[in-house]
Design a protein around this motif. Sequence first.
Motif, short mmCIF file in Angstrom:
data_model
loop_
_atom_site.label_atom_id
_atom_site.label_comp_id
_atom_site.label_asym_id
_atom_site.label_seq_id
_atom_site.Cartn_x
_atom_site.Cartn_y
_atom_site.Cartn_z
N ASP A 1 -12.21 8.26 -2.11
CA ASP A 1 -10.90 8.41 -2.91
C ASP A 1 -10.65 7.01 -4.42
O ASP A 1 -9.95 5.70 -3.28
N HIS B 1 1.90 1.97 -3.18
CA HIS B 1 1.34 2.36 -4.11
C HIS B 1 0.78 3.53 -4.06
O HIS B 1 1.02 5.23 -4.94
N LEU B 2 1.21 3.93 -2.62
CA LEU B 2 0.26 5.52 -2.25
C LEU B 2 1.93 6.91 -2.56
O LEU B 2 1.60 7.95 -2.95
N ARG C 1 0.15 13.77 -7.71
CA ARG C 1 -0.48 14.83 -7.08
C ARG C 1 1.09 16.10 -6.39
O ARG C 1 0.13 16.65 -7.53
N TRP D 1 -9.19 0.06 -0.72
CA TRP D 1 -8.28 0.04 -2.16
C TRP D 1 -8.24 -1.34 -2.60
O TRP D 1 -7.59 -1.69 -3.63
N ARG D 2 -7.53 -2.13 -1.39
CA ARG D 2 -7.38 -3.96 -1.52
C ARG D 2 -8.52 -4.01 -1.98
O ARG D 2 -8.28 -5.14 -3.36
N PRO E 1 -8.85 2.82 4.47
CA PRO E 1 -8.16 3.28 3.25
C PRO E 1 -7.49 2.08 2.81
O PRO E 1 -8.19 1.52 1.50
N GLU E 2 -6.66 1.18 3.79
CA GLU E 2 -5.96 0.61 2.57
C GLU E 2 -6.85 -0.90 2.74
O GLU E 2 -7.15 -1.64 1.50
N VAL F 1 0.96 7.76 -6.34
CA VAL F 1 -0.21 8.65 -6.31
C VAL F 1 0.64 9.96 -5.45
O VAL F 1 -0.16 10.50 -6.56
N TYR G 1 1.24 -1.30 -0.01
CA TYR G 1 -0.01 -0.15 0.38
C TYR G 1 0.79 1.03 0.12
O TYR G 1 0.48 1.84 -0.66
N ASP H 1 -7.59 7.00 -5.98
CA ASP H 1 -6.68 5.95 -5.97
C ASP H 1 -6.23 5.68 -4.66
O ASP H 1 -5.83 4.53 -4.80
N THR H 2 -6.64 5.72 -3.87
CA THR H 2 -5.82 5.67 -2.00
C THR H 2 -7.05 4.86 -1.44
O THR H 2 -6.91 4.29 -0.94
N GLY H 3 -7.88 4.61 -1.72
CA GLY H 3 -9.53 4.34 -1.06
C GLY H 3 -9.72 5.11 0.04
O GLY H 3 -10.49 4.59 0.42
N ASP H 4 -9.55 6.41 0.37
CA ASP H 4 -9.32 7.13 1.28
C ASP H 4 -11.29 7.00 1.83
O ASP H 4 -11.55 7.81 0.30
N VAL H 5 -12.05 7.17 2.84
CA VAL H 5 -13.22 7.27 2.75
C VAL H 5 -13.15 8.91 3.20
O VAL H 5 -12.30 9.34 4.28
#
Lengths: 289, 767
Positions: free
Chosen positions: B630, A270-271, A278, B760-761, B756-757, A274, A267, B632-636
Amino acid sequence: MIPAAFEYHAPATLKEATALMRRFGDDAKVLAGGQSLIPMMKLRLADVPHLIDLRRVSGLAYIKEQDGGLAIGAMTTYHELEASSLVRRYAPFIVEAIDLIADVQVRNKGTIGGSAAHADPAADLPALLVALEARINTTGGARARHIAADRFFVDAYTTAMGPSEVISEITLPALPLRTGTSYRKFANKASHFAVVGAAAVVTLGADGLCERVRLGITGAGPKAARSKRAERYLEGKAPTQENFQTAARKAGHGIEFLEDIHGSAEYRRHLTSVFAARALAEAVQRVAD
Amino acid sequence: MATYTGQSLRRTEDERLLLGNGNFTDDIVLPGTLHAAFLRSDRAHARIVSIDASAGLAIPGVVAVMTAADLGDVPNKTMIVKRDGMQEDKMIPHPILATDRVRYVGEPIAIVVAEERYLAFDALEYIVVEYDPLPAVVDPRQAMKDEVILHEDIGTNVVMKVLEGEGDIEEAFGKADHVVGHRYDDPRISAFPMEPRATLASYSPEEKRLTVWTSSQVPHQIKRYLAPMLGLEPDQVRAIAPDVGGGFGRKIELWSDEVALSVLSMKLGRPVKWTEDRRENLLSTHGRAFTSDVEAAINNDGTILGMRFRMIADLGAYFYTSTGGPLSNAAHRVAGPYGIPVMDIEVLGVFTNGPPTGPYRGAGGPEAALLTERIIDVAAGVIGMDPAEVRRRNFISADAFPYKTATGYTYDSGDYQRAFDRALELSEHDGWREAQRKRGPNEPLLGIGVAAAVKASGGSARTRNARADVYVEPSGAVKITTEASPHGQGTETTFAQIAADALGVPYESITILHSDSDMLESGHGTTSSRGLAVAGSAMYEALIQTRAKAAAIAGHILGCAADDVVFEDGKVYSASDPEQAMAFSELASAAYRPEKLPEGLEAGLDTKVSFTLDSNPFGFGAHVAVVEVDRDTGDVKLIRYTAVHDCGILINPMVVEGQIHGGLVQGISQALYEAMYYSPDGQPLTASLMNYAVPIAEELPTLVTDSLETPSPTNAMGIKGVGELPTVGSPPAVANAIMDALAGMGVDNLDTPITPERVWRAMQAAR
């Protein structure tokens, strides 16, 4: 949350401070704001028989223009940086990054020198220091040294400083015209430290291409470091989303990704791409602004 | 004629608390106080080979080090109350101090007492414990296999079994158009009170009396349980809960720590104080900790025919007083606000190498709603109906009350459909659905989640009884003693509003006393959303009796019938002849003068009641969450939260709204942030705020709330409790919103906290 007993020293000069450091060796730690060290002592994760507080050393808190860049005293607080018009004019992403550091109370106490010397792998400022090609000026060793930021951070909580060295000043070199900066961070939901932070400094040439690119990454691995492969890829290329993405995918090269409950290595990898993309895009956007 | 009831008065409590003038346990300073620090196990499971405290004792200023061997006649176990599903031979209590074995990281082994707090902490490092490590088990499903057994003498880790339900579930599943199922994990989380636990125990050898100030929701219970353990008569123990900075259910135990400190004070004849730190608090006890399979049978028209639940509760290593409570609660509460005819529920309780769990705000309710509310969304997806519509089609209708659920509860009143529709309207639900359809591929994913929840107030038959004491002084000032033990509820304000209206006197003339076991014979404190519903109803009954006597006296003096007497604005007058009037203070004064009284009436104007609420009121909440994810990141990001609650008649709408905000945030936090993680060998990974996530204000949107007031027929004021209600619906509302955002991607399940992870997963796997 009570620390073990310790001896408190508050020298008046850096010379006295380094003399104390030599005298007590591994038993001593320098206190430069204490926003990381004191909690570690309270949790008894750090055993510090001798605490050498720099707060009484005068002339260590300043921000001044120097050779088109800035010279910043080691004991300058986050708040002083955040509030400085010199800093804002020089590189606004410093102010933005500091705004993401903890809370007002921490920013009133924590210092730029303390952050650099502590070398927390998830701290924000080190990413900016490497991207700006800052120099960390130290004293107390065999001679005064001016250490390049990307050589200063060696490993998690480990710097290139010797046992009796202390940071006196951090210098930030002049930035070329048509340079934009950006810091983008994915924060740990608990501590708000960086799971991954990307600091981009991009200069556009007269031809509109990316002339000079500096990208610093923190949080992802054991130390803040430049992503030279990403920088090289983008230099000389057009500032397009596609190029940012490709460069960003190279940003993780060479990083030994950390892994914890806030993010697996996969992760974080990946971040990294990303947030690198940005930050690069935003830095370029700001050249135009 | 309510002057105060229904008004959003500012809380009486706030000024002192906001100015830092509160009086919490740690603020209390007694001369000669000793300070305690606990040595706690750093092993999840081990035999204790030896404990050597001699080096610690040798430090000047260290007064004593106590281990289990020093407990003397005090039984080395805490108090357990037997709950549904518990078996006498398997009720292993938490020890006061570990003897030959530790079973979780944080289990107390020894206590250092020193002249200064710093010294006590220093001495901890000099106590040497030799351990012989044992394999640990932290996953309840693993623990059920009994490969590692925590308590060999009972031969198993599975120590509780609750069965509940009605009807033939196989038949329901057989005739349904669809049966859907899922497993949901609901991990351990901290109740996270702002003030951790704290206790000051002071034994007076001269008076032979122990006073315990403790950060508790239940001071009377502390007294009741503590006295026999210490070999004392009940009246030899006084328990006081001064200002308490939050409890959320995790301060309703008699803690082993409280017992140990009391023993020390009795042994040493000096006050002994201990204030827990955050790390200790995070390691001491947790809430939730369920892992469950749920299945639902649904027809294409949205009718839910039945549900089956197989739930497993992680109890931790021992029972505290209330550890077993959430299991049967959860079994009842899975019914939610729906008329589901067939329910089949089994809840097992399992020992693991973790600290004891217990009720945390909602106490089985949020555990249940997380299953029911999430599976309804899955079922809605299968039949292609909007989840809001599925709920509307299954609500118990407003004219069906009292309604008996297939899980054994009887709901008193409600208008679920109306409150739910109000929530949809207030949240602009349909507008968000429209916005969702218009979302472009480069914009964040948008998700809308709804949830509906019911929560009982008052607790069990035992805790539906309460005492109250109303005393009108000859001056007309009114002193009321309640057994509620507030820790943030605003009881001093709301109870005074009720009392002022009942007696027609100024609000300022009312004093509400509470949280001291010397003030009332017994009590159950503030738990189970019972503060207003039960203790408030008891006070109201005492007020009505007081007013009846006052009316009799006034009628005698004014020359009118008692039922003609009106109490208003600090005055008492005859309704038929308002000229016949007197000040309330005159009446109060007269009440203490026998010559002014009608024949047969005793002097005085005070009433003591023991009052029982026959049945529980049930509140309702309808929640709508809107999230962005999001890509790209899975952030909520929670961008909008709307909640409409119906907790009966409101005494102080602002206090209710405050409780709702707190409850919503705790539930939102459960959905997005919180989990107490342990390594497989039982080491905690989230024992500080560097790793245990709780949200800060800027991470939350403005909470939009509204209330409906359906009176409860269970009590004279028509009230229902609100404390726990908002925490029940908020975790599934947020989870459902996230799943809704991801629906187009084929993601079928995410467990809370939905980090988020994890998102994303799931997105990666679905791609």
